[in-house]
Design a protein around this motif. Structure first.
Motif, PDB file in Angstrom:
ATOM      1  N   SER A  42       0.821  -1.216   0.000  1.00 49.74           N
ATOM      2  CA  SER A  42       0.000   0.000   0.000  1.00 49.74           C
ATOM      3  C   SER A  42       0.858   1.271   0.000  1.00 49.74           C
ATOM      4  O   SER A  42       0.386   2.338  -0.370  1.00 49.74           O
ATOM      5  N   GLN A  43       2.112   1.175   0.413  1.00 51.19           N
ATOM      6  CA  GLN A  43       3.002   2.340   0.418  1.00 51.19           C
ATOM      7  C   GLN A  43       3.579   2.638  -0.964  1.00 51.19           C
ATOM      8  O   GLN A  43       4.137   3.711  -1.177  1.00 51.19           O
ATOM      9  N   LEU A  44       3.447   1.698  -1.893  1.00 47.56           N
ATOM     10  CA  LEU A  44       3.994   1.910  -3.229  1.00 47.56           C
ATOM     11  C   LEU A  44       3.121   2.880  -4.007  1.00 47.56           C
ATOM     12  O   LEU A  44       1.908   2.747  -4.042  1.00 47.56           O
ATOM     13  N   GLN A  45       3.747   3.858  -4.626  1.00 49.75           N
ATOM     14  CA  GLN A  45       3.045   4.873  -5.411  1.00 49.75           C
ATOM     15  C   GLN A  45       3.687   4.938  -6.797  1.00 49.75           C
ATOM     16  O   GLN A  45       4.914   4.870  -6.911  1.00 49.75           O
ATOM     17  N   PRO A  46       2.882   5.089  -7.850  1.00 50.17           N
ATOM     18  CA  PRO A  46       3.478   5.268  -9.184  1.00 50.17           C
ATOM     19  C   PRO A  46       4.380   6.495  -9.191  1.00 50.17           C
ATOM     20  O   PRO A  46       4.070   7.517  -8.587  1.00 50.17           O
ATOM     21  N   MET A  48       7.543   6.413  -7.986  1.00 47.47           N
ATOM     22  CA  MET A  48       8.622   6.246  -7.016  1.00 47.47           C
ATOM     23  C   MET A  48       9.883   5.775  -7.732  1.00 47.47           C
ATOM     24  O   MET A  48       9.818   5.041  -8.710  1.00 47.47           O
TER      25      MET A  48
END
Length: 156
Positions: A42-46, A48
Motif C-alpha cells: 500500500s506504500q507503493l506509489q506510481p 517512485m
C-alpha cells in the motif's frame, strides 16, 4: 523353511519400524523469499524511484535477467501441518527508473503468522540452551563519564 520365513518377516518388520516412523514426526513451517505484507504494497506509489521502492520493500528476490525494469518479490510459506501460501508482487519500472505498474498475486488481506515455536524439536541455531551462556553487560562511557587517565611515574 519356517525359520527362514520368520527371519525374513522379522527383518522386514524391524526395517519398516526403524526407518519409517508414523508417530510423532516433527515438522516445521518453511518460509522462503521476501516477506511481503499488504502494508508494504500500500506504500507503493506510481512514480517512485527504484531507491524509494528498495527502502519500502527491500531488495527484490528476482530481477528479470534481460529486463532490469522488472522486479519480482516472491514469498512462499509451506506450513508444516497445513497448506502452502504464496504471494507475489511484480513491479515494473519505466525507462527513467520510476515505478510504473504494480501487479499482485495471492491473498494479501490476511497477515501471515510466522511462528516462533519454542517447544520441543530441533534446536534453533544460535539459541542458548537453558540460558547457559553468561549475559554480556556492555556499558558505554562518554568522555564526560570516563575516568581521567592517570599519569605514569617512572623511577630513575
Amino acid at each position: 523353511m519356517q525359520k527362514l520365513t520368520r527371519i525374513i518377516t522379522l527383518s522386514v518388520a524391524l526395517t519398516v519400524v526403524s526407518g519409517c516412523s508414523y508417530v510423532g514426526v516433527y515438522k516445521r513451517d518453511i518460509p522462503q523469499g521476501n516477506l511481503v505484507t499488504e502494508e508494504m504494497v500500500s506504500q507503493l506509489q506510481p512514480g517512485m524511484t527504484q531507491e524509494q521502492v528498495t527502502y519500502v520493500m527491500g531488495r527484490p528476490l528476482l530481477e528479470a535477467p534481460f529486463d532490469s525494469n522488472q522486479w519480482d518479490y516472491v514469498y512462499r510459506l509451506d506450513e508444516a501441518y497445513g497448506g502452502v501460501v504464496q504471494r507475489r508482487v511484480t513491479l515494473t519500472f519505466d525507462p527513467m527508473g520510476r515505478l510504473a505498474n504494480v501487479q499482485q498475486q495471492g491473498d494479501f488481506s490476511t497477515d501471515l503468522s510466522l511462528s516462533t515455536d519454542t517447544s520441543l524439536g530441533p534446536a534453533v541455531e544460535g539459541a542458548d540452551p537453558l540460558n547457559a551462556l553468561p549475559q554480556e553487560n556492555v556499558s558505554t562511557q562518554t568522555p564526560e563519564t570516563a575516568p581521567a587517565p592517570q599519569p605514569v611515574l617512572r623511577a630513575e
